[in-house]
Scaffold this motif. Structure first.
Motif, PDB file in Angstrom:
ATOM      1  N   MET A   1     -66.505 -65.734 -12.503  1.00 22.39           N
ATOM      2  CA  MET A   1     -66.229 -64.392 -13.008  1.00 22.39           C
ATOM      3  C   MET A   1     -66.345 -63.389 -11.866  1.00 22.39           C
ATOM      4  O   MET A   1     -67.173 -63.545 -10.966  1.00 22.39           O
ATOM      5  N   ALA A   2     -65.502 -62.379 -11.923  1.00 23.81           N
ATOM      6  CA  ALA A   2     -65.518 -61.346 -10.886  1.00 23.81           C
ATOM      7  C   ALA A   2     -66.877 -60.666 -10.821  1.00 23.81           C
ATOM      8  O   ALA A   2     -67.465 -60.342 -11.848  1.00 23.81           O
ATOM      9  N   LYS A   3     -67.357 -60.454  -9.616  1.00 23.38           N
ATOM     10  CA  LYS A   3     -68.641 -59.777  -9.403  1.00 23.38           C
ATOM     11  C   LYS A   3     -68.432 -58.302  -9.062  1.00 23.38           C
ATOM     12  O   LYS A   3     -69.274 -57.464  -9.367  1.00 23.38           O
ATOM     13  N   LYS A   4     -67.301 -58.006  -8.385  1.00 19.02           N
ATOM     14  CA  LYS A   4     -67.006 -56.642  -7.970  1.00 19.02           C
ATOM     15  C   LYS A   4     -65.741 -56.173  -8.675  1.00 19.02           C
ATOM     16  O   LYS A   4     -64.659 -56.711  -8.438  1.00 19.02           O
ATOM     17  N   VAL A   5     -65.886 -55.174  -9.543  1.00 18.05           N
ATOM     18  CA  VAL A   5     -64.774 -54.724 -10.377  1.00 18.05           C
ATOM     19  C   VAL A   5     -64.566 -53.218 -10.201  1.00 18.05           C
ATOM     20  O   VAL A   5     -65.454 -52.501  -9.717  1.00 18.05           O
ATOM     21  N   ALA A   6     -63.392 -52.763 -10.604  1.00 14.82           N
ATOM     22  CA  ALA A   6     -63.084 -51.334 -10.497  1.00 14.82           C
ATOM     23  C   ALA A   6     -62.300 -50.884 -11.709  1.00 14.82           C
ATOM     24  O   ALA A   6     -61.484 -51.637 -12.265  1.00 14.82           O
ATOM     25  N   ILE A   7     -62.549 -49.645 -12.124  1.00 16.63           N
ATOM     26  CA  ILE A   7     -61.781 -48.994 -13.187  1.00 16.63           C
ATOM     27  C   ILE A   7     -61.204 -47.717 -12.606  1.00 16.63           C
ATOM     28  O   ILE A   7     -61.932 -46.930 -11.996  1.00 16.63           O
ATOM     29  N   ILE A   8     -59.913 -47.522 -12.774  1.00 19.79           N
ATOM     30  CA  ILE A   8     -59.274 -46.293 -12.315  1.00 19.79           C
ATOM     31  C   ILE A   8     -58.987 -45.447 -13.544  1.00 19.79           C
ATOM     32  O   ILE A   8     -58.221 -45.835 -14.427  1.00 19.79           O
ATOM     33  N   GLY A  80     -59.364 -46.527  -1.091  1.00 15.53           N
ATOM     34  CA  GLY A  80     -59.742 -47.472  -0.053  1.00 15.53           C
ATOM     35  C   GLY A  80     -60.973 -48.285  -0.418  1.00 15.53           C
ATOM     36  O   GLY A  80     -61.191 -49.371   0.125  1.00 15.53           O
ATOM     37  N   MET A  81     -61.760 -47.777  -1.374  1.00 17.33           N
ATOM     38  CA  MET A  81     -62.954 -48.486  -1.833  1.00 17.33           C
ATOM     39  C   MET A  81     -62.608 -49.758  -2.605  1.00 17.33           C
ATOM     40  O   MET A  81     -63.495 -50.567  -2.915  1.00 17.33           O
ATOM     41  N   LEU A  82     -61.332 -49.963  -2.900  1.00 17.80           N
ATOM     42  CA  LEU A  82     -60.911 -51.173  -3.611  1.00 17.80           C
ATOM     43  C   LEU A  82     -60.805 -52.386  -2.691  1.00 17.80           C
ATOM     44  O   LEU A  82     -60.511 -53.492  -3.161  1.00 17.80           O
ATOM     45  N   ASN A  83     -61.064 -52.198  -1.414  1.00 20.83           N
ATOM     46  CA  ASN A  83     -60.769 -53.257  -0.448  1.00 20.83           C
ATOM     47  C   ASN A  83     -61.621 -54.514  -0.607  1.00 20.83           C
ATOM     48  O   ASN A  83     -61.310 -55.548  -0.012  1.00 20.83           O
ATOM     49  N   ILE A 110     -56.184 -53.221  -2.770  1.00 23.35           N
ATOM     50  CA  ILE A 110     -57.005 -54.322  -3.272  1.00 23.35           C
ATOM     51  C   ILE A 110     -56.630 -55.624  -2.548  1.00 23.35           C
ATOM     52  O   ILE A 110     -55.491 -55.779  -2.090  1.00 23.35           O
ATOM     53  N   PRO A 111     -57.576 -56.572  -2.394  1.00 26.31           N
ATOM     54  CA  PRO A 111     -57.247 -57.855  -1.764  1.00 26.31           C
ATOM     55  C   PRO A 111     -56.099 -58.586  -2.470  1.00 26.31           C
ATOM     56  O   PRO A 111     -55.882 -58.419  -3.672  1.00 26.31           O
ATOM     57  N   SER A 114     -56.743 -60.643  -5.762  1.00 27.73           N
ATOM     58  CA  SER A 114     -57.449 -59.992  -6.864  1.00 27.73           C
ATOM     59  C   SER A 114     -56.520 -59.708  -8.038  1.00 27.73           C
ATOM     60  O   SER A 114     -55.311 -59.519  -7.864  1.00 27.73           O
ATOM     61  N   VAL A 115     -57.089 -59.675  -9.232  1.00 26.25           N
ATOM     62  CA  VAL A 115     -56.327 -59.432 -10.458  1.00 26.25           C
ATOM     63  C   VAL A 115     -56.137 -57.932 -10.667  1.00 26.25           C
ATOM     64  O   VAL A 115     -57.058 -57.137 -10.456  1.00 26.25           O
ATOM     65  N   ILE A 116     -54.921 -57.561 -11.084  1.00 23.87           N
ATOM     66  CA  ILE A 116     -54.595 -56.168 -11.394  1.00 23.87           C
ATOM     67  C   ILE A 116     -54.269 -56.079 -12.878  1.00 23.87           C
ATOM     68  O   ILE A 116     -53.349 -56.735 -13.354  1.00 23.87           O
ATOM     69  N   ALA A 117     -55.024 -55.261 -13.616  1.00 24.91           N
ATOM     70  CA  ALA A 117     -54.861 -55.174 -15.072  1.00 24.91           C
ATOM     71  C   ALA A 117     -54.559 -53.742 -15.506  1.00 24.91           C
ATOM     72  O   ALA A 117     -54.821 -52.780 -14.782  1.00 24.91           O
TER      73      ALA A 117
END
Length: 289
Positions: A1-8, A80-83, A110-111, A114-117
């Protein structure tokens, strides 16, 4: 499971999704356009209507646990914090130019693996992700409001979404105590088509004078066990959002049943966009008349 996630997008849905991630030990990044919006979002996640303080008051978590969960949250205006993020989900308003711009910014930063949702409630994932180069990692992850409470996640796969991407989302959802259901990409998916049809029919019955809005809400809750009646739900969703959804579904499918009734348009044009707790620029909703 992803450990580092982001919400925009740090609106109601973005806040709720972030809270779920935080409580499940994920390093959670919340991105929005300015610091004031992000500070308000942090305060709401901590102490809002469905915030962590509510769980403290109920005895579900302790003040210490609340503090630990809040440490899992960081905020920024910088894509840029999505890197270093393994997963990112857009939860911005249902405005296509905005969504396209956000998705472009996500993919740029993003790398590659990585998954984009997208958390869209009804716009086709294929349309939102039309400019995404690697469409195998594109998927819909439709949460329901309030995200910390509602169990369902509608997982929307396009013709090009890989099985690996689908499985990542299914595993993520289940690990957080959610119940994911996979559907195929289509305007409105299943849930939005179903709910919108129900809400529109409730409006038409109201227009015909069969029952008042308070009684319709009461009958739906007492007769069918729904937590909210249609007019309460519309006030929570936002009447302008409901109109936009109806316009979109009709334009994409040609189904006359999806057209927003005149009474809904009258409300929106007069500035009644739903509950003031949800829509700060609204004069109110059905229950403010």
């Amino acid at each position: 499971m992803a450990k580092k996630v982001a919400i925009i997008g740090s609106g109601i849905m973005g806040q709720g999704i972030a809270q779920v991630f935080m409580r499940n030990g994920m390093d959670t990044l919340l991105i929005d356009i300015n610091d004031r919006i992000l500070e308000n979002a942090k305060n709401s996640i901590a102490d809002g209507k469905f915030g962590l303080s509510r769980l403290v008051d109920r005895g579900t978590i302790t003040e210490g646990q609340k503090a630990e969960y809040m440490k899992n949250l960081s905020v920024s205006t910088d894509y840029g914090m999505l890197n270093d993020r393994e997963f990112a989900i857009e939860a911005v308003p249902e405005i296509m130019p905005l969504k396209l711009k956000v998705m472009e910014s996500i993919e740029k930063n993003i790398p590659e693996k990585s998954v984009i949702a997208s958390n869209t409630s009804g716009i086709m994932i294929s349309e939102i992700g039309m400019n995404i180069k690697d469409k195998s990692r594109l998927i819909g992850m439709h949460w329901f409001n309030p995200a910390p409470v509602m169990k369902l996640i509608e997982v929307v796969k396009t013709r090009f979404t890989s099985d690996n991407t689908v499985n990542i989302i299914l595993d993520m959802a289940r690990s957080m105590g959610k119940e994911p259901v996979v559907v195929n990409d289509y305007p409105g998916f299943f849930t939005t088509n179903f709910v919108h049809s129900w809400l529109v029919e409730s409006l038409r019955l109201y227009e015909k004078g069969i029952a008042g809005k308070e009684d319709i809400d009461k009958m739906v809750k007492l007769g069918f066990g729904f937590p909210m009646g249609p007019f309460e739900l519309m006030d929570t969703i936002g009447l302008d959002t409901m109109k936009e959804i109806g316009d979109y579904l009709y334009s994409e499918t040609g189904d006359m049943r999806m057209l927003p009734p005149p009474i809904l348009k009258e409300m929106v044009y007069a500035g009644y966009k739903g509950s003031k707790k949800v829509k700060m620029d609204s004069k109110g909703g059905w229950y403010d008349l």
